[in-house]
Design a protein around this motif. Structure first.
Motif, PDB file in Angstrom:
ATOM      1  N   VAL A 116      -6.685  -2.109  -3.184  1.00 11.70           N
ATOM      2  CA  VAL A 116      -5.852  -3.326  -3.139  1.00 11.70           C
ATOM      3  C   VAL A 116      -6.414  -4.328  -2.139  1.00 11.70           C
ATOM      4  CG1 VAL A 116      -3.556  -4.193  -2.526  1.00 11.70           C
ATOM      5  CG2 VAL A 116      -3.781  -2.177  -3.978  1.00 11.70           C
ATOM      6  N   VAL A 117      -6.859  -3.843  -0.987  1.00  7.61           N
ATOM      7  CA  VAL A 117      -7.440  -4.736   0.030  1.00  7.61           C
ATOM      8  C   VAL A 117      -8.693  -5.410  -0.519  1.00  7.61           C
ATOM      9  CG1 VAL A 117      -8.693  -4.688   2.229  1.00  7.61           C
ATOM     10  CG2 VAL A 117      -6.443  -3.665   2.067  1.00  7.61           C
ATOM     11  N   LEU A 150      -9.266  -6.119  -3.564  1.00  8.86           N
ATOM     12  CA  LEU A 150      -8.845  -7.119  -4.543  1.00  8.86           C
ATOM     13  C   LEU A 150      -8.336  -8.400  -3.889  1.00  8.86           C
ATOM     14  CD1 LEU A 150      -6.927  -5.036  -7.233  1.00  8.86           C
ATOM     15  CD2 LEU A 150      -9.060  -6.263  -7.542  1.00  8.86           C
ATOM     16  N   LEU A 151      -7.638  -8.257  -2.763  1.00  6.94           N
ATOM     17  CA  LEU A 151      -6.936  -9.396  -2.174  1.00  6.94           C
ATOM     18  C   LEU A 151      -7.731 -10.180  -1.137  1.00  6.94           C
ATOM     19  CD1 LEU A 151      -3.384  -7.844  -1.679  1.00  6.94           C
ATOM     20  CD2 LEU A 151      -4.195  -9.296  -3.546  1.00  6.94           C
ATOM     21  N   PHE A 152      -8.611  -9.516  -0.412  1.00 11.75           N
ATOM     22  CA  PHE A 152      -9.290 -10.179   0.698  1.00 11.75           C
ATOM     23  C   PHE A 152     -10.764 -10.402   0.383  1.00 11.75           C
ATOM     24  CE2 PHE A 152      -5.652  -8.134   2.674  1.00 11.75           C
ATOM     25  CZ  PHE A 152      -5.168  -9.151   3.483  1.00 11.75           C
TER      26      PHE A 152
END
Length: 115
Positions: A54-55, A57-59
């Motif tokens: 998830v990290v 994907l987001l950052f």
């Protein structure tokens, strides 16, 4: 400048694929194999690798959090995955049925020589 942006995008995509593969691999392994290999628990690794995915994907890749996710993914792939696979932790086994076997096994079972 466009070349650098393309390189960063490629690295980011590679990091997403790498962490996604590690998460799926961890999810397909048996719970008892983690305990037998003495490598924390399956839920622990699923949470860590899920957060890393998830990290990623987001950052953006140049921030601090994806680097931590990369380290966690590398630890899983280099240390935990081989130990769990050795314990017979499911998944894997692309070549033979069951994933095990000896190097002297033939397509129809063990090779016994001329006995």
């Amino acid at each position: 400048m466009q070349g650098f942006a393309n390189l960063m995008w490629l690295l980011s995509m590679a990091l997403i694929v790498f962490s996604g593969f590690a998460f799926i691999d961890a999810a397909t392994r048996r719970e008892d194999a983690y305990r037998a290999a003495d490598k924390k628990t399956k839920p622990f690794w699923l949470i860590i690798l899920g957060l890393a995915f998830v990290v990623n994907l987001l950052f953006p890749i140049l921030s601090f959090l994806p680097i931590i996710g990369l380290v966690a993914t590398i630890v899983y792939m280099v240390d935990v995955r081989p130990a769990v696979r050795q314990m017979g932790g499911g998944g894997g086994g692309w070549g033979r049925k069951g994933g095990g076997g000896s190097s002297s096994d033939g397509p129809y079972g063990p090779y016994n020589g001329r006995r």
